[in-house]
Design a protein around this motif. Structure first.
Motif, mmCIF file in Angstrom:
data_model
loop_
_atom_site.group_PDB
_atom_site.id
_atom_site.type_symbol
_atom_site.label_atom_id
_atom_site.label_comp_id
_atom_site.label_asym_id
_atom_site.label_seq_id
_atom_site.Cartn_x
_atom_site.Cartn_y
_atom_site.Cartn_z
ATOM 1 N N ASN A 171 28.918 -33.416 -8.407
ATOM 2 C CA ASN A 171 27.798 -32.478 -8.367
ATOM 3 C C ASN A 171 26.704 -32.949 -7.418
ATOM 4 O OD1 ASN A 171 28.780 -30.500 -10.136
ATOM 5 N ND2 ASN A 171 27.963 -31.556 -11.936
ATOM 6 N N LEU A 172 26.400 -34.225 -7.472
ATOM 7 C CA LEU A 172 25.344 -34.754 -6.606
ATOM 8 C C LEU A 172 25.766 -34.683 -5.138
ATOM 9 C CD1 LEU A 172 24.157 -37.831 -8.706
ATOM 10 C CD2 LEU A 172 23.034 -35.610 -8.461
ATOM 11 N N ALA A 173 27.050 -34.901 -4.860
ATOM 12 C CA ALA A 173 27.529 -34.799 -3.479
ATOM 13 C C ALA A 173 27.426 -33.363 -2.976
ATOM 14 C CB ALA A 173 28.972 -35.292 -3.398
ATOM 15 N N ALA A 179 28.798 -12.244 -15.847
ATOM 16 C CA ALA A 179 28.336 -13.303 -14.962
ATOM 17 C C ALA A 179 28.614 -12.927 -13.514
ATOM 18 C CB ALA A 179 29.014 -14.633 -15.301
ATOM 19 N N VAL A 180 27.836 -13.511 -12.615
ATOM 20 C CA VAL A 180 27.972 -13.272 -11.181
ATOM 21 C C VAL A 180 27.830 -14.607 -10.463
ATOM 22 C CG1 VAL A 180 27.102 -10.904 -11.265
ATOM 23 C CG2 VAL A 180 25.490 -12.799 -10.974
ATOM 24 N N PHE A 181 28.247 -14.640 -9.205
ATOM 25 C CA PHE A 181 28.047 -15.824 -8.384
ATOM 26 C C PHE A 181 26.733 -15.699 -7.616
ATOM 27 C CE2 PHE A 181 32.648 -15.993 -8.959
ATOM 28 C CZ PHE A 181 32.832 -17.341 -9.261
ATOM 29 N N VAL A 182 25.871 -16.694 -7.789
ATOM 30 C CA VAL A 182 24.605 -16.742 -7.054
ATOM 31 C C VAL A 182 24.422 -18.162 -6.539
ATOM 32 C CG1 VAL A 182 23.553 -14.901 -8.440
ATOM 33 C CG2 VAL A 182 23.269 -17.287 -9.135
ATOM 34 N N PRO A 183 23.578 -18.357 -5.530
ATOM 35 C CA PRO A 183 23.412 -19.710 -4.976
ATOM 36 C C PRO A 183 22.681 -20.649 -5.936
ATOM 37 C CG PRO A 183 22.699 -18.021 -3.417
ATOM 38 C CD PRO A 183 22.867 -17.339 -4.733
ATOM 39 N N PHE A 184 23.171 -21.882 -5.985
ATOM 40 C CA PHE A 184 22.497 -22.971 -6.699
ATOM 41 C C PHE A 184 22.712 -24.223 -5.860
ATOM 42 C CE2 PHE A 184 22.406 -26.193 -10.261
ATOM 43 C CZ PHE A 184 21.060 -26.039 -10.556
ATOM 44 N N PHE A 185 21.661 -24.747 -5.268
ATOM 45 C CA PHE A 185 21.756 -25.863 -4.331
ATOM 46 C C PHE A 185 22.725 -25.538 -3.193
ATOM 47 C CE2 PHE A 185 19.809 -28.044 -7.860
ATOM 48 C CZ PHE A 185 19.037 -29.036 -7.283
ATOM 49 N N GLY A 186 22.727 -24.285 -2.766
ATOM 50 C CA GLY A 186 23.569 -23.892 -1.648
ATOM 51 C C GLY A 186 25.024 -23.678 -1.994
ATOM 52 N N GLN A 187 25.381 -23.785 -3.279
ATOM 53 C CA GLN A 187 26.766 -23.605 -3.729
ATOM 54 C C GLN A 187 26.881 -22.335 -4.573
ATOM 55 O OE1 GLN A 187 29.089 -25.814 -2.677
ATOM 56 N NE2 GLN A 187 27.438 -26.935 -1.653
ATOM 57 N N ARG A 232 29.197 -27.523 -13.359
ATOM 58 C CA ARG A 232 28.436 -26.323 -13.001
ATOM 59 C C ARG A 232 29.180 -25.421 -12.028
ATOM 60 N NH1 ARG A 232 26.678 -22.214 -13.054
ATOM 61 N NH2 ARG A 232 24.544 -21.439 -12.809
ATOM 62 N N PHE A 233 30.067 -25.972 -11.213
ATOM 63 C CA PHE A 233 30.715 -25.187 -10.169
ATOM 64 C C PHE A 233 32.222 -25.064 -10.407
ATOM 65 C CE2 PHE A 233 27.113 -27.603 -8.305
ATOM 66 C CZ PHE A 233 26.270 -26.535 -8.030
ATOM 67 N N LYS A 234 32.644 -25.120 -11.667
ATOM 68 C CA LYS A 234 34.082 -25.142 -11.944
ATOM 69 C C LYS A 234 34.777 -23.843 -11.579
ATOM 70 C CE LYS A 234 33.391 -24.015 -16.860
ATOM 71 N NZ LYS A 234 33.541 -24.542 -18.235
ATOM 72 N N ARG A 235 34.035 -22.729 -11.575
ATOM 73 C CA ARG A 235 34.599 -21.459 -11.119
ATOM 74 C C ARG A 235 34.023 -21.127 -9.751
ATOM 75 N NH1 ARG A 235 33.982 -21.045 -16.528
ATOM 76 N NH2 ARG A 235 35.756 -20.309 -17.753
ATOM 77 N N GLN A 236 34.905 -20.816 -8.818
ATOM 78 C CA GLN A 236 34.494 -20.472 -7.467
ATOM 79 C C GLN A 236 35.092 -19.124 -7.074
ATOM 80 O OE1 GLN A 236 32.329 -22.521 -5.161
ATOM 81 N NE2 GLN A 236 31.850 -22.856 -7.324
ATOM 82 N N PRO A 237 34.444 -18.411 -6.153
ATOM 83 C CA PRO A 237 34.953 -17.082 -5.775
ATOM 84 C C PRO A 237 36.390 -17.093 -5.289
ATOM 85 C CG PRO A 237 32.728 -17.417 -4.927
ATOM 86 C CD PRO A 237 33.164 -18.727 -5.487
ATOM 87 N N PRO A 260 35.941 -27.550 -7.340
ATOM 88 C CA PRO A 260 35.601 -28.794 -6.636
ATOM 89 C C PRO A 260 35.896 -30.033 -7.470
ATOM 90 C CG PRO A 260 33.600 -27.735 -7.429
ATOM 91 C CD PRO A 260 34.732 -26.790 -7.705
ATOM 92 N N TYR A 261 36.250 -29.846 -8.741
ATOM 93 C CA TYR A 261 36.531 -30.988 -9.617
ATOM 94 C C TYR A 261 38.022 -31.270 -9.723
ATOM 95 C CZ TYR A 261 31.874 -29.422 -10.876
ATOM 96 O OH TYR A 261 30.572 -29.011 -10.823
ATOM 97 N N ALA A 262 38.850 -30.464 -9.063
ATOM 98 C CA ALA A 262 40.288 -30.649 -9.127
ATOM 99 C C ALA A 262 40.677 -31.994 -8.517
ATOM 100 C CB ALA A 262 41.014 -29.517 -8.422
ATOM 101 N N VAL A 263 41.571 -32.705 -9.201
ATOM 102 C CA VAL A 263 42.035 -33.997 -8.684
ATOM 103 C C VAL A 263 43.140 -33.736 -7.677
ATOM 104 C CG1 VAL A 263 43.112 -36.196 -9.284
ATOM 105 C CG2 VAL A 263 41.489 -35.131 -10.856
ATOM 106 N N PRO A 264 43.022 -34.243 -6.439
ATOM 107 C CA PRO A 264 44.041 -33.980 -5.433
ATOM 108 C C PRO A 264 45.390 -34.596 -5.821
ATOM 109 C CG PRO A 264 42.262 -35.406 -4.550
ATOM 110 C CD PRO A 264 41.921 -35.075 -5.965
#
Length: 340
Positions: free
Chosen positions: A96-98, A242-250, A326-331, A336-340
């Motif tokens: 999240n901090l990154a 719910a909707v997608f809106v910007p939070f720290f640019g994400q 906070r960003f586990k769902r993306q459009p 971003p938390y998925a382990v490669p």
């Protein structure tokens, strides 16, 4: 008033509406000092399966009585233990901090991560004190700004939705603000009966009312009567509009429920910023009511609310709840938390 407790969800499907109709929520718990309604708190659950939880509650209640200076010192140590021991949550917070602070170098983000877990460790004592201890030490040096904005928003008997975010100081600053205004809140009931009873009992000491998140009608009635409802809509919901809106640019999947509550109740919306200062004191700041809220556009209204919470998080970044996905769902369906 704890992380995820304040998430409010309107029933949006026929199944959810039938469930709410067939299993109506229990009435809110009211603080008799602030409300003429006094539904009794049920007797505490004392079956043997609750005993381990009661032992933990007893330990927290005892810890709540330690001197504040000791609590802050011990909390720093607990924060270190949490940072080392909770690997998954540490990795979520680091991610999240990154995402939110790309302008910081690795060393600065690592320092912020350490400060965040320190705030979480101290926050455990803040929660315990708010529920079961004395907040007299916190009242010394307390700074409260913007109470006039609440009074202006309540003109004519209008209700007010007091919006904040999920910070480690959430519960403590809720209790402190209740010294000045009669705040009610929405919360998610705890799965463990003993913990649910103890937290409800603790909050009844200071909150004007506590509404289970299913009790939408009760919360709306409270607002229509001119009440104040404290609400934190900044976590990624699993259900609800719910909707997608910007939070720290994400892109951040965010509930539109502040818009919905304001539309249903006619309430004003006032943002509430709170933080613990380096000297151990607290600053509570109420902002002017949002103009032209609600509008006809739920997405725009939600973006305004989340932008306000971002401003609060930038002011005290170590105290925001970065261990939440906070960003586990993306459009695009990725995480971003998925382990490669």
């Amino acid at each position: 008033m704890v992380p995820e407790d304040a998430v409010y969800q309107l029933p949006t499907t026929n199944h959810e509406r039938r469930a709410q109709r067939d299993h109506p929520p229990r009435p809110a718990d009211y603080n008799p000092a602030m409300s003429p309604t006094e539904p009794p708190l049920p007797k505490p659950p004392l079956s043997p399966r609750t005993w381990p939880t009661w032992i933990g509650i007893g330990a927290m209640a005892l810890a709540a009585r330690l001197p504040w200076l000791w609590q802050r010192a011990i909390g720093r140590g607990i924060g270190t233990v949490l940072r080392v021991g909770l690997r998954e949550r540490r990795e979520i917070a680091a991610r999240n901090l990154a995402l939110c602070f790309p302008e910081l170098d690795d060393a600065a983000r690592e320092a912020l991560l350490r400060e965040h877990f320190t705030a979480l460790g101290i926050g455990l004592f803040e929660f315990a004190r708010a529920w079961w201890g004395s907040v007299d030490p916190m009242r010394k040096g307390l700074v409260v700004e913007g109470l006039e904005h609440i009074e202006a928003a309540r003109a004519g008997g209008r209700g007010v939705i007091v919006v904040s975010g999920h910070f480690s100081t959430l519960e403590m600053c809720g209790r402190l603000m209740c010294d000045f205004v009669p705040l009610a809140g929405m919360y998610r009931p705890h799965a463990q009966p003993a913990m649910e009873w103890a937290v409800r009992r603790g909050r009844a000491r200071y909150a004007a009312a506590m509404f289970p998140k299913q009790d939408v009608r009760g919360a709306v009635r409270h607002l229509k009567k001119g009440g104040l409802l404290w609400y934190a809509p900044d976590q990624d919901p699993s259900r609800g509009e719910a909707v997608f809106v910007p939070f720290f640019g994400q892109p951040a999947h965010s509930l539109t429920s502040t818009h919905s509550l304001a539309r249903l109740s006619g309430a004003a919306v006032v943002l509430y910023q709170h933080r613990r200062r380096p000297d151990g004191g607290y600053t509570l700041t109420l902002w002017p009511a949002l103009d032209d809220f609600p509008s006809r556009d739920a997405t725009d209204d939600t973006a305004r609310v989340i932008a306000g919470i971002e401003t609060m998080a930038r002011a005290a970044p170590e105290q925001y709840l970065w261990i939440h996905r906070r960003f586990k769902r993306q459009p695009d369906g990725t995480s971003p938390y998925a382990v490669p």
